[in-house]
Motif scaffolding. Sequence first.
Motif, mmCIF file in Angstrom:
data_model
loop_
_atom_site.group_PDB
_atom_site.id
_atom_site.type_symbol
_atom_site.label_atom_id
_atom_site.label_comp_id
_atom_site.label_asym_id
_atom_site.label_seq_id
_atom_site.Cartn_x
_atom_site.Cartn_y
_atom_site.Cartn_z
ATOM 1 N N TYR A 120 1.993 2.938 -9.405
ATOM 2 C CA TYR A 120 1.118 2.108 -8.581
ATOM 3 C C TYR A 120 -0.284 2.064 -9.164
ATOM 4 N N LEU A 121 -1.058 1.104 -8.675
ATOM 5 C CA LEU A 121 -2.458 0.959 -9.050
ATOM 6 C C LEU A 121 -3.316 1.608 -7.973
ATOM 7 N N GLY A 122 -4.348 2.333 -8.386
ATOM 8 C CA GLY A 122 -5.212 2.982 -7.411
ATOM 9 C C GLY A 122 -6.474 3.494 -8.048
ATOM 10 N N GLY A 123 -7.311 4.123 -7.243
ATOM 11 C CA GLY A 123 -8.602 4.570 -7.730
ATOM 12 C C GLY A 123 -8.671 6.039 -8.074
ATOM 13 N N ARG A 124 -7.565 6.772 -7.949
ATOM 14 C CA ARG A 124 -7.589 8.204 -8.219
ATOM 15 C C ARG A 124 -7.109 8.505 -9.633
ATOM 16 N N GLY A 162 0.819 -1.204 0.000
ATOM 17 C CA GLY A 162 0.000 0.000 0.000
ATOM 18 C C GLY A 162 0.854 1.256 0.000
ATOM 19 N N VAL A 163 0.459 2.247 -0.785
ATOM 20 C CA VAL A 163 1.222 3.491 -0.916
ATOM 21 C C VAL A 163 1.059 4.317 0.358
ATOM 22 N N GLY A 164 2.177 4.538 1.058
ATOM 23 C CA GLY A 164 2.132 5.210 2.353
ATOM 24 C C GLY A 164 1.690 6.655 2.290
ATOM 25 N N GLY A 165 1.775 7.281 1.112
ATOM 26 C CA GLY A 165 1.364 8.673 0.996
ATOM 27 C C GLY A 165 -0.093 8.893 1.338
ATOM 28 N N TYR A 166 -0.917 7.846 1.198
ATOM 29 C CA TYR A 166 -2.335 7.971 1.534
ATOM 30 C C TYR A 166 -2.560 7.997 3.042
ATOM 31 N N ARG A 167 -1.532 7.632 3.800
ATOM 32 C CA ARG A 167 -1.651 7.569 5.251
ATOM 33 C C ARG A 167 -1.926 8.940 5.854
ATOM 34 N N ARG A 168 -1.479 9.987 5.165
ATOM 35 C CA ARG A 168 -1.618 11.344 5.701
ATOM 36 C C ARG A 168 -3.032 11.886 5.565
ATOM 37 N N ARG A 169 -3.896 11.171 4.863
ATOM 38 C CA ARG A 169 -5.264 11.641 4.668
ATOM 39 C C ARG A 169 -6.164 11.049 5.741
ATOM 40 N N VAL A 170 -6.905 11.890 6.408
ATOM 41 C CA VAL A 170 -7.738 11.468 7.533
ATOM 42 C C VAL A 170 -8.765 10.438 7.074
ATOM 43 N N GLY A 171 -8.851 9.348 7.819
ATOM 44 C CA GLY A 171 -9.860 8.338 7.542
ATOM 45 C C GLY A 171 -9.524 7.379 6.429
ATOM 46 N N VAL A 172 -8.321 7.469 5.851
ATOM 47 C CA VAL A 172 -7.935 6.592 4.746
ATOM 48 C C VAL A 172 -7.048 5.473 5.271
ATOM 49 N N ASP A 173 -7.406 4.245 4.962
ATOM 50 C CA ASP A 173 -6.593 3.080 5.299
ATOM 51 C C ASP A 173 -5.642 2.841 4.135
ATOM 52 N N GLY A 202 -3.545 0.699 3.615
ATOM 53 C CA GLY A 202 -3.335 -0.697 3.255
ATOM 54 C C GLY A 202 -4.524 -1.333 2.567
ATOM 55 N N ALA A 203 -5.612 -0.578 2.383
ATOM 56 C CA ALA A 203 -6.844 -1.168 1.857
ATOM 57 C C ALA A 203 -6.683 -1.677 0.430
ATOM 58 N N PHE A 204 -6.007 -0.912 -0.431
ATOM 59 C CA PHE A 204 -5.918 -1.312 -1.837
ATOM 60 C C PHE A 204 -5.018 -2.533 -2.005
ATOM 61 N N SER A 205 -3.929 -2.587 -1.258
ATOM 62 C CA SER A 205 -3.041 -3.754 -1.369
ATOM 63 C C SER A 205 -3.758 -5.014 -0.899
ATOM 64 N N ARG A 206 -4.505 -4.908 0.203
ATOM 65 C CA ARG A 206 -5.245 -6.074 0.683
ATOM 66 C C ARG A 206 -6.334 -6.475 -0.307
ATOM 67 N N GLY A 207 -6.975 -5.478 -0.922
ATOM 68 C CA GLY A 207 -7.990 -5.785 -1.920
ATOM 69 C C GLY A 207 -7.421 -6.531 -3.111
ATOM 70 N N LEU A 208 -6.261 -6.087 -3.600
ATOM 71 C CA LEU A 208 -5.626 -6.758 -4.738
ATOM 72 C C LEU A 208 -5.317 -8.214 -4.425
ATOM 73 N N MET A 209 -4.689 -8.455 -3.280
ATOM 74 C CA MET A 209 -4.264 -9.810 -2.949
ATOM 75 C C MET A 209 -5.453 -10.709 -2.613
ATOM 76 N N GLY A 234 -6.916 4.332 -1.391
ATOM 77 C CA GLY A 234 -5.471 4.252 -1.501
ATOM 78 C C GLY A 234 -4.980 3.740 -2.830
ATOM 79 N N GLY A 235 -3.744 3.236 -2.822
ATOM 80 C CA GLY A 235 -3.114 2.692 -4.007
ATOM 81 C C GLY A 235 -2.096 1.655 -3.597
ATOM 82 N N SER A 236 -1.551 0.917 -4.575
ATOM 83 C CA SER A 236 -0.645 -0.171 -4.227
ATOM 84 C C SER A 236 0.250 -0.543 -5.395
ATOM 85 N N THR A 237 1.489 -0.875 -5.090
ATOM 86 C CA THR A 237 2.349 -1.568 -6.038
ATOM 87 C C THR A 237 2.060 -3.061 -5.903
#
Length: 639
Positions: A524-528, A419-430, A432-439, A475-478
């Motif tokens: 990375y892969l993500g929804g934005r 999961g791309v750690g840059g999303y960690r700075r956004r309030v309420g965003v997990d 690790g969600a996108f990486s877990r979703g992919l796997m 979020g996003g993920s490699t």
Amino acid sequence: MEALPQIRQTLSEIDRRIPDALRVAMGLRLRPTAGAALVEVTRFAASCQPRPCPEGGDDPMECDEPAPARALRMEAASCFLPDHDEDSHFVRPEAGVVALADGVGGYRAPGVDAAAFARALVYNAFEMVVATTPGGAGGICPYALLGWAYEQAVSARTQGASTAVILSLAGATLKYAYIGDSAFAVFRDGKLFFRSEAQVHSFNYPFQLSVKNGNSVTSAARGGVEVKEGDVVVAGTDGLFDNVASEELQRIVAMGRALGLSPKQTADVVAGFAYEASTTMGRDTPFSLESRKKQGTIFRRGKRDDITVVVAYIMEKRMETLEQIKETLRETSKLVPDIVRAAVGLEHHYQTVELPHDDGCVKSFAAAFLRPQEQEQAHGDGEVQQAVRMESASCYVPDHDEDAHFVHDAAGVVGVADGVGGYRRRVGVDAGAFSRGLMTSAFAQLVTAEPGTPVCPYTLLERAYEETLESGAQGGSTAVILSLADGNVLRWAYIGDSAFAVLRDGRVVVRSVQQQRYFNAPYYLGGRRGDEGMTVGMVGEMKVRRGDVVMAGTDGLFDNMSDAELEKVVQIGTALGFSPKNMADIIGGTAYEMSRCLLKDSPFAVEWRKQHENEEEHFYGGKVDDITVVVACIVSSDS
């Protein structure tokens, strides 16, 4: 198998007032000695109930923005009170998975085990969970797991039929799949937050899975519930939910949390009250109310049945320690840790070594296992190719817990995502969600595919990406996915800096190339909008042979260990006969130490200085991050 005396012992040991308070809250009969203290007990019971929230919205503790999402885990326990002994269940908190099944009593007949199908479902599901999440949670898909367990039971021509429910905690989502009237409920702040709806053809005739004349697994209800720290999940067979109403469960859960009961104590108390309700005459239960409504009966009592209760507390996931890795190091050989440290230039811990405390001695011993550059062997392109398979294992050392991975040896596929750690700075965003979703999605596709179906890593990753987008994951993920097919062909697809390497005769022969926009900013892969899609994914293939070692990992591994250092560890591990799990643990532990070493140069530090050569400050040391390591040893298909 637990007996009722054990539950009664639990009740009596907590506090003499507590059982009576629970009885008052639920409307059960009081013990004869409780009459004099009824007022006190009633007041005590009321004090433990959740208070209604004010409607004005003036609570000073309210916040306009949701609290940041935290990594969660479950702490779970169970209680089973048999009647005909046809229920089955398992609890696997480290994987975040629980499962229950209830054999259909209508199959009871001479020579027929009405519990067989329930036991087969649970056994098959448990075996898959253990095989696919050896190191802990892996984001299991409950529907895929139920489907696989069902197919195995059908293939074995198992007798009987069963209802079932499987729950899996993935990030902050409790995923579920169930069929029939095995059910679950989620309680938040002492109140019912979510309750599954029973699937029935008619009164007391639930949907059920069986070899024939049953429902298809596609009829299973499935979905997800967002949970948070402090939530309580109660799952059970109809022996629980036919005898205890949701409102009564709510009272028990609220009081249990107020009194600090453990999941095991709460499960025992819930099961004990369900048992009492099932044997009490003149008291309405969900079963008797439904019977009067649907069949016009007049009885008021409970329903005797097997009672299975699983209680799971949702808790914040704490940073895991390295004790498991250190234990593996200790068990392998007292020499091995210092050999590895000597090979990669880390400090030694001589108190574990049964050799003279001589730096030269340990280094010489380590050097004996390392292959000099000039001794590198040819790749043997002319040798007869042999059918091979993977033997894989993993190690995960979390920091922010945003990596995800899976290992599926039967399909010859492994996957890693970060999961791309840059999303960690956004309030309420997990983050690790996108990486877990992919796997999770990729693994679910493998589990539900026909055995032996060739796997294209690019297609698998692309479908997982599309499903994760559709799920609304943040979020996003490699990611990187590797598959072994056609006897000896290793194929891959990856995006970003989740990477892999293939080692032959202890040397790296193939290494993925990082995809980055600029330093430390991977594709990375993500929804934005602006996130890279699968069109930039890298693909390739190569022939592998027995003895090759395939290593996949997130940047927490490859930012901290160079290819040369990985080669040394693999050479030593191969010479000493390490299993894939031993090797993954040692590499994970070594990467962890390097990430926190201020003096040892790392690939990340070298690249940082290259990108900032005009700056006065120079960065040395490792990069602290989640570390995921997957090691796949290529072995003969005949072995």
